[in-house]
Design a protein around this motif. Sequence first.
Motif, PDB file in Angstrom:
ATOM      1  N   LEU A 184       0.871  -1.338   0.028  1.00 60.87           N
ATOM      2  CA  LEU A 184      -0.067  -0.197  -0.450  1.00 60.87           C
ATOM      3  C   LEU A 184       0.816   1.699   0.093  1.00 60.87           C
ATOM      4  CD1 LEU A 184      -2.826  -1.422   2.646  1.00 60.87           C
ATOM      5  CD2 LEU A 184      -2.890  -1.309   0.252  1.00 60.87           C
ATOM      6  N   PRO A 185       0.843   1.868  -1.176  1.00 61.54           N
ATOM      7  CA  PRO A 185       2.004   2.973  -1.240  1.00 61.54           C
ATOM      8  C   PRO A 185       0.859   4.037  -0.313  1.00 61.54           C
ATOM      9  CG  PRO A 185       0.434   2.942  -3.212  1.00 61.54           C
ATOM     10  CD  PRO A 185       0.030   1.812  -2.449  1.00 61.54           C
ATOM     11  N   GLU A 186      -0.053   3.941   0.427  1.00 55.96           N
ATOM     12  CA  GLU A 186      -0.466   4.986   1.225  1.00 55.96           C
ATOM     13  C   GLU A 186       0.425   5.343   3.125  1.00 55.96           C
ATOM     14  OE1 GLU A 186      -3.571   4.544  -1.562  1.00 55.96           O
ATOM     15  OE2 GLU A 186      -2.523   2.760  -0.425  1.00 55.96           O
ATOM     16  N   LEU A 187       0.704   3.558   2.831  1.00 55.13           N
ATOM     17  CA  LEU A 187       1.614   3.067   4.241  1.00 55.13           C
ATOM     18  C   LEU A 187       2.613   4.087   3.963  1.00 55.13           C
ATOM     19  CD1 LEU A 187       2.279   1.575   6.553  1.00 55.13           C
ATOM     20  CD2 LEU A 187       3.071  -0.207   5.794  1.00 55.13           C
ATOM     21  N   VAL A 188       3.615   4.318   2.928  1.00 55.85           N
ATOM     22  CA  VAL A 188       4.492   4.766   2.776  1.00 55.85           C
ATOM     23  C   VAL A 188       4.644   6.956   2.971  1.00 55.85           C
ATOM     24  CG1 VAL A 188       7.098   5.493   1.725  1.00 55.85           C
ATOM     25  CG2 VAL A 188       5.836   3.740   2.397  1.00 55.85           C
ATOM     26  N   ALA A 189       3.331   7.311   1.729  1.00 59.79           N
ATOM     27  CA  ALA A 189       2.971   8.176   1.651  1.00 59.79           C
ATOM     28  C   ALA A 189       2.259   9.352   3.033  1.00 59.79           C
ATOM     29  CB  ALA A 189       2.448   8.570   0.233  1.00 59.79           C
ATOM     30  N   ASP A 190       1.489   8.335   3.042  1.00 57.53           N
ATOM     31  CA  ASP A 190       0.594   9.307   4.509  1.00 57.53           C
ATOM     32  C   ASP A 190       0.977   8.815   6.462  1.00 57.53           C
ATOM     33  OD1 ASP A 190      -0.380  11.018   2.824  1.00 57.53           O
ATOM     34  OD2 ASP A 190      -2.371   9.125   1.790  1.00 57.53           O
ATOM     35  N   GLY A 191       1.532   6.922   6.121  1.00 58.28           N
ATOM     36  CA  GLY A 191       1.481   6.731   7.363  1.00 58.28           C
ATOM     37  C   GLY A 191       0.333   5.993   7.604  1.00 58.28           C
ATOM     38  N   GLU A 192       0.889   5.379   8.682  1.00 56.52           N
ATOM     39  CA  GLU A 192       0.168   4.499   9.607  1.00 56.52           C
ATOM     40  C   GLU A 192      -0.702   4.563  11.278  1.00 56.52           C
ATOM     41  OE1 GLU A 192       0.167  -0.615  10.330  1.00 56.52           O
ATOM     42  OE2 GLU A 192       0.778   0.656  12.177  1.00 56.52           O
ATOM     43  N   LEU A 193      -2.136   4.778  10.632  1.00 60.26           N
ATOM     44  CA  LEU A 193      -2.357   5.363  12.069  1.00 60.26           C
ATOM     45  C   LEU A 193      -2.723   4.458  13.371  1.00 60.26           C
ATOM     46  CD1 LEU A 193      -3.782   7.530  13.205  1.00 60.26           C
ATOM     47  CD2 LEU A 193      -6.165   6.868  12.060  1.00 60.26           C
ATOM     48  N   SER A 194      -2.533   4.802  14.265  1.00 56.96           N
ATOM     49  CA  SER A 194      -2.830   3.778  15.242  1.00 56.96           C
ATOM     50  C   SER A 194      -3.427   4.609  16.984  1.00 56.96           C
ATOM     51  CB  SER A 194      -1.168   3.642  15.899  1.00 56.96           C
ATOM     52  OG  SER A 194      -0.863   2.557  15.743  1.00 56.96           O
ATOM     53  N   LEU A 195      -5.061   3.900  16.741  1.00 61.28           N
ATOM     54  CA  LEU A 195      -5.600   4.140  17.836  1.00 61.28           C
ATOM     55  C   LEU A 195      -5.661   3.328  19.153  1.00 61.28           C
ATOM     56  CD1 LEU A 195      -6.988   4.844  14.709  1.00 61.28           C
ATOM     57  CD2 LEU A 195      -9.402   5.939  16.337  1.00 61.28           C
TER      58      LEU A 195
END
Length: 300
Positions: A184-195
């Motif tokens: 998922l390129p969004e993982l690098v571009a935007d990051g992984e969100l932890s709640l």
Amino acid sequence: MFLAGDRALTQIAILTPAADDPAYKSHWPVVLERLSTALAMADVSAVPTAWTDHVEDASGLTGYPLVLGVLTWGYYERHADWLAATTLWARAGVRIANPASVLGWNSDKSYLRRLETAGIPIPPTAWSDQVTQAEVDAAFGRFGTDTLVVKPTVSGGAWKTVKVSRGETLTDAPDGAAMIQPFLPELVADGELSLLFFGGRFSHAVMKRATAGDFRVQVQYGGSYVYVAEPPAGAVALAERVLAAIEEPLLYARIDMVESPAGWVLMEAELVEPDFYLSQAPDAGRQFAEAVKARLSSGA
């Protein structure tokens, strides 16, 4: 209980990595101190004890009013022992949170299949008992991507997780059951969100981003963690759906997700030994401590 100054502190146990595991020995004491500082706000004191000391005999844990499994880093390298231990703790009536049953099933990421069946969106995934080059080659076509991520279903902290591009030969393939997913390129571009949730209540959110040139967001690989004051409503809604799909009572949960073009997708529901990122929490972990205190008061 014991006295600290003029206060009576309730002693609980926190399970830690194996004493002979050098991988985390410089880091887990720092996290333990962070947890202990938070717990002190609720007049609770933590006693560290290696989880591997309680695989065959649970008597060292049954005397505690509560045991937390939150620092059992590396359990995935001794997974058979881990499953034996969680079964023993449940049978012996150890008052452990999260419940021993949860610590068992959540240690294998195949639980994502059950959550997907319950309507929780996860990344497209091919499941394998033993990854082969043929399966990887087929996955490129199946997912319509030029980059895949292959990881064991029993893992943690990106352990034995590899990225492979179309035309490359898979090396260092996981031994045993694994997942194949499109990168998922969004993982690098935007990051992984932890709640983070404690006692079923939302506490705080953290965005994790990989360092340049890497795809792993963990701090040991150069990743960075940033507090998110107002997580997106869609992300919170997904996290709440995930928690609602889990029937067992949870003291703590970290729900990791990425926003894909199709919307937020669950990467993992971390219910065993997640870092709570208390250094990023505005209350420094008070809600976590209050949830522990409430669990102690309930006697559950």
